[in-house]
Design an enzyme around this catalytic site. Structure first.
Site, PDB file in Angstrom:
ATOM      1  N   ASP A 134      18.024 -27.497  21.085  1.00 22.03           N
ATOM      2  CA  ASP A 134      19.211 -27.171  21.887  1.00 22.03           C
ATOM      3  C   ASP A 134      20.232 -26.401  21.045  1.00 22.03           C
ATOM      4  OD1 ASP A 134      20.833 -27.189  24.136  1.00 22.03           O
ATOM      5  OD2 ASP A 134      21.722 -29.127  23.660  1.00 22.03           O
ATOM      6  N   ARG A 179      24.042 -13.788  34.217  1.00 17.42           N
ATOM      7  CA  ARG A 179      24.604 -14.581  33.120  1.00 17.42           C
ATOM      8  C   ARG A 179      23.658 -15.665  32.631  1.00 17.42           C
ATOM      9  NH1 ARG A 179      27.698 -18.946  35.647  1.00 17.42           N
ATOM     10  NH2 ARG A 179      27.669 -18.652  37.891  1.00 17.42           N
ATOM     11  N   LYS A 180      22.402 -15.626  33.103  1.00 19.87           N
ATOM     12  CA  LYS A 180      21.417 -16.615  32.636  1.00 19.87           C
ATOM     13  C   LYS A 180      20.567 -16.025  31.510  1.00 19.87           C
ATOM     14  CE  LYS A 180      19.785 -17.070  36.717  1.00 19.87           C
ATOM     15  NZ  LYS A 180      18.945 -17.405  37.872  1.00 19.87           N
TER      16      LYS A 180
HETATM   17  C1  LIG Z   1      28.493 -24.503  23.559  1.00 22.01           C
HETATM   18  C2  LIG Z   1      28.139 -23.227  22.864  1.00 22.01           C
HETATM   19  C3  LIG Z   1      29.085 -22.808  21.751  1.00 22.01           C
HETATM   20  C4  LIG Z   1      28.565 -21.670  20.988  1.00 22.01           C
HETATM   21  C5  LIG Z   1      29.281 -21.374  19.719  1.00 22.01           C
HETATM   22  C6  LIG Z   1      28.399 -20.655  18.729  1.00 22.01           C
HETATM   23  C7  LIG Z   1      28.908 -20.813  17.345  1.00 22.01           C
HETATM   24  C8  LIG Z   1      27.991 -21.718  16.527  1.00 22.01           C
HETATM   25  C9  LIG Z   1      28.615 -23.034  16.281  1.00 22.01           C
HETATM   26  C10 LIG Z   1      28.008 -24.181  16.644  1.00 22.01           C
HETATM   27  C11 LIG Z   1      26.687 -24.213  17.318  1.00 22.01           C
HETATM   28  C12 LIG Z   1      26.554 -25.333  18.274  1.00 22.01           C
HETATM   29  C13 LIG Z   1      25.537 -25.000  19.344  1.00 22.01           C
HETATM   30  C14 LIG Z   1      25.365 -26.174  20.234  1.00 22.01           C
HETATM   31  C15 LIG Z   1      24.721 -25.766  21.521  1.00 22.01           C
HETATM   32  C16 LIG Z   1      24.576 -26.974  22.388  1.00 22.01           C
HETATM   33  C17 LIG Z   1      24.401 -26.582  23.807  1.00 22.01           C
HETATM   34  C18 LIG Z   1      24.569 -27.783  24.670  1.00 22.01           C
HETATM   35  O1  LIG Z   1      24.091 -28.819  24.386  1.00 22.01           O
HETATM   36  S1  LIG Z   1      25.534 -27.608  26.051  1.00 22.01           S
HETATM   37  C19 LIG Z   1      25.670 -29.303  26.621  1.00 22.01           C
HETATM   38  C20 LIG Z   1      24.645 -29.675  27.629  1.00 22.01           C
HETATM   39  N1  LIG Z   1      24.818 -28.927  28.823  1.00 22.01           N
HETATM   40  C21 LIG Z   1      25.747 -29.270  29.746  1.00 22.01           C
HETATM   41  O2  LIG Z   1      26.462 -30.219  29.630  1.00 22.01           O
HETATM   42  C22 LIG Z   1      25.829 -28.362  30.941  1.00 22.01           C
HETATM   43  C23 LIG Z   1      26.259 -29.105  32.200  1.00 22.01           C
HETATM   44  N2  LIG Z   1      26.148 -28.195  33.323  1.00 22.01           N
HETATM   45  C24 LIG Z   1      27.148 -27.325  33.617  1.00 22.01           C
HETATM   46  O3  LIG Z   1      28.194 -27.315  32.988  1.00 22.01           O
HETATM   47  C25 LIG Z   1      26.893 -26.353  34.746  1.00 22.01           C
HETATM   48  O4  LIG Z   1      25.880 -26.847  35.576  1.00 22.01           O
HETATM   49  C26 LIG Z   1      26.467 -24.957  34.194  1.00 22.01           C
HETATM   50  C27 LIG Z   1      27.586 -24.382  33.322  1.00 22.01           C
HETATM   51  C28 LIG Z   1      25.158 -25.009  33.395  1.00 22.01           C
HETATM   52  C29 LIG Z   1      26.248 -23.995  35.356  1.00 22.01           C
HETATM   53  O5  LIG Z   1      27.315 -24.152  36.273  1.00 22.01           O
HETATM   54  P1  LIG Z   1      28.102 -22.890  36.899  1.00 22.01           P
HETATM   55  O6  LIG Z   1      29.064 -23.432  37.882  1.00 22.01           O
HETATM   56  O7  LIG Z   1      28.657 -22.058  35.791  1.00 22.01           O
HETATM   57  O8  LIG Z   1      27.033 -21.966  37.592  1.00 22.01           O
HETATM   58  P2  LIG Z   1      25.847 -22.301  38.633  1.00 22.01           P
HETATM   59  O9  LIG Z   1      25.994 -21.319  39.741  1.00 22.01           O
HETATM   60  O10 LIG Z   1      25.775 -23.733  38.988  1.00 22.01           O
HETATM   61  O11 LIG Z   1      24.558 -21.927  37.729  1.00 22.01           O
HETATM   62  C30 LIG Z   1      24.425 -20.646  37.146  1.00 22.01           C
HETATM   63  C31 LIG Z   1      22.996 -20.218  37.267  1.00 22.01           C
HETATM   64  O12 LIG Z   1      22.191 -21.143  36.501  1.00 22.01           O
HETATM   65  C32 LIG Z   1      21.226 -21.788  37.356  1.00 22.01           C
HETATM   66  N3  LIG Z   1      21.100 -23.194  36.979  1.00 22.01           N
HETATM   67  C33 LIG Z   1      22.082 -24.108  36.961  1.00 22.01           C
HETATM   68  N4  LIG Z   1      21.616 -25.291  36.573  1.00 22.01           N
HETATM   69  C34 LIG Z   1      20.291 -25.127  36.371  1.00 22.01           C
HETATM   70  C35 LIG Z   1      19.270 -25.982  35.946  1.00 22.01           C
HETATM   71  N5  LIG Z   1      19.481 -27.262  35.648  1.00 22.01           N
HETATM   72  N6  LIG Z   1      18.029 -25.464  35.811  1.00 22.01           N
HETATM   73  C36 LIG Z   1      17.774 -24.160  36.070  1.00 22.01           C
HETATM   74  N7  LIG Z   1      18.734 -23.285  36.470  1.00 22.01           N
HETATM   75  C37 LIG Z   1      19.954 -23.772  36.615  1.00 22.01           C
HETATM   76  C38 LIG Z   1      21.809 -21.662  38.773  1.00 22.01           C
HETATM   77  O13 LIG Z   1      20.795 -21.671  39.755  1.00 22.01           O
HETATM   78  C39 LIG Z   1      22.501 -20.316  38.717  1.00 22.01           C
HETATM   79  O14 LIG Z   1      21.566 -19.292  38.890  1.00 22.01           O
HETATM   80  P3  LIG Z   1      21.902 -18.058  39.881  1.00 22.01           P
HETATM   81  O15 LIG Z   1      23.066 -17.335  39.248  1.00 22.01           O
HETATM   82  O16 LIG Z   1      22.243 -18.650  41.208  1.00 22.01           O
HETATM   83  O17 LIG Z   1      20.642 -17.231  39.893  1.00 22.01           O
END
Ligand SMILES: CCCCCCCC/C=C\CCCCCCCC(=O)SCCNC(=O)CCNC(=O)[C@H](O)C(C)(C)COP(=O)(O)OP(=O)(O)OC[C@H]1O[C@@H](n2cnc3c(N)ncnc32)[C@H](O)[C@@H]1OP(=O)(O)O
Length: 216
Positions: A134, A179-180
């Site tokens: 992740d 944005r995916k």
């Molecule tokens: C954080 C990054 C920082 C980076 C910094 C880099 C510097 C380096 C420093 C340090 C590195 C550290 C790196 C760590 C990285 C860790 C990452 C994690 O662990 S993240 C935590 C776990 N994840 C959650 O808690 C998400 C919870 N879910 C949500 O917040 C929402 O559901 C979210 C944001 C994922 C989507 O919500 P909506 O409201 O923005 O958009 P909608 O329309 O629902 O989805 C967008 C598209 O994605 C698809 N989608 C949504 N959920 C899906 C799913 N479960 N499976 C498949 N597709 C899905 C949908 O069908 C949609 O697709 P269509 O645009 O319609 O084609």
């Protein structure tokens, strides 16, 4: 997060500079956890030197610092720490460095799994492996676009990872759809001969209405 862009030998090199992501109020220079320490084994050191040499011309060396928690605590008034960097004892848990290759849209992580990550006796916990996947896919997707959240992560565990060993975690951008970001990932032995884990993930940039990492 800001990426600075430099022209070097006619190539565009993106530099990830920790100073860009830290507020000026941060009191002291944070420890860079991706620099070698005495806990790193021979394999980890050799791979680090190998990839570090490659960064000289065309890749980016990511400084993965522990500063996230201190930064966030100023903002959300918590004691948050970046999960993979919150154990201070060198070598005890997640020792890793990420290298991002701009040309092939590929990210390589060298990961040495410490003794606190035990799951099955003598082997690495599946949750710790998923955490590292992740981290790699999330960082990869974030650096290719903007900060993302992992929406979906499918993990297939093929063979156990011995505790204390060093493995390679390689992620590749398979597809970008709006944005995916669709990213696949493989965890292998350092010579690539043994497949430990395979994963695919979907990391979208959060929409404006969702609770994404907008505070970053
Ligand atoms: C954080 C990054 C920082 C980076 C910094 C880099 C510097 C380096 C420093 C340090 C590195 C550290 C790196 C760590 C990285 C860790 C990452 C994690 O662990 S993240 C935590 C776990 N994840 C959650 O808690 C998400 C919870 N879910 C949500 O917040 C929402 O559901 C979210 C944001 C994922 C989507 O919500 P909506 O409201 O923005 O958009 P909608 O329309 O629902 O989805 C967008 C598209 O994605 C698809 N989608 C949504 N959920 C899906 C799913 N479960 N499976 C498949 N597709 C899905 C949908 O069908 C949609 O697709 P269509 O645009 O319609 O084609």
């Amino acid at each position: 997060m800001k990426l600075s862009k430099k022209k070097k030998n006619k190539q565009t090199v993106f530099c990830f500079n920790v100073q860009h992501v830290l507020p000026k109020i941060f009191p002291r220079k944070p420890r860079d956890f991706s620099l070698p320490n005495s806990s790193w084994g021979k394999e980890m050191m050799e791979l680090y030197n190998h990839y570090n040499r490659l960064t000289a011309d065309q890749s980016v060396y990511l400084c993965c610092v522990s500063s996230g928690g201190a930064y966030l605590s100023k903002i959300i008034q918590s004691k948050a720490r970046l999960f993979t960097r919150n154990i201070r004892d060198p070598g005890a848990a997640f020792e890793y460095v990420l290298f991002f290759r701009q040309d092939k849209l590929k990210c390589v992580c060298i990961f040495q799994a410490g003794h606190l990550l035990e799951g099955p006796p003598g082997h690495v916990h599946g949750g710790a492996i998923a955490t590292m996947i992740d981290t790699v896919t999330g960082t990869h997707a974030s650096l290719l676009s903007a900060p993302v959240m992992t929406a979906n992560l499918n993990v297939n565990y093929r063979s156990p990872i011995p505790l204390g060993s060093t493995v390679l975690i390689e992620s590749i951008l398979d597809k970008e759809d709006g944005r995916k970001m669709y990213i696949s990932c493989r965890v292998t032995s350092t010579d690539g001969s043994k497949l430990h884990t395979e994963a695919t993930g979907n990391c979208p940039q959060p929409g404006e209405s969702s609770e994404g990492p907008s505070h970053l």
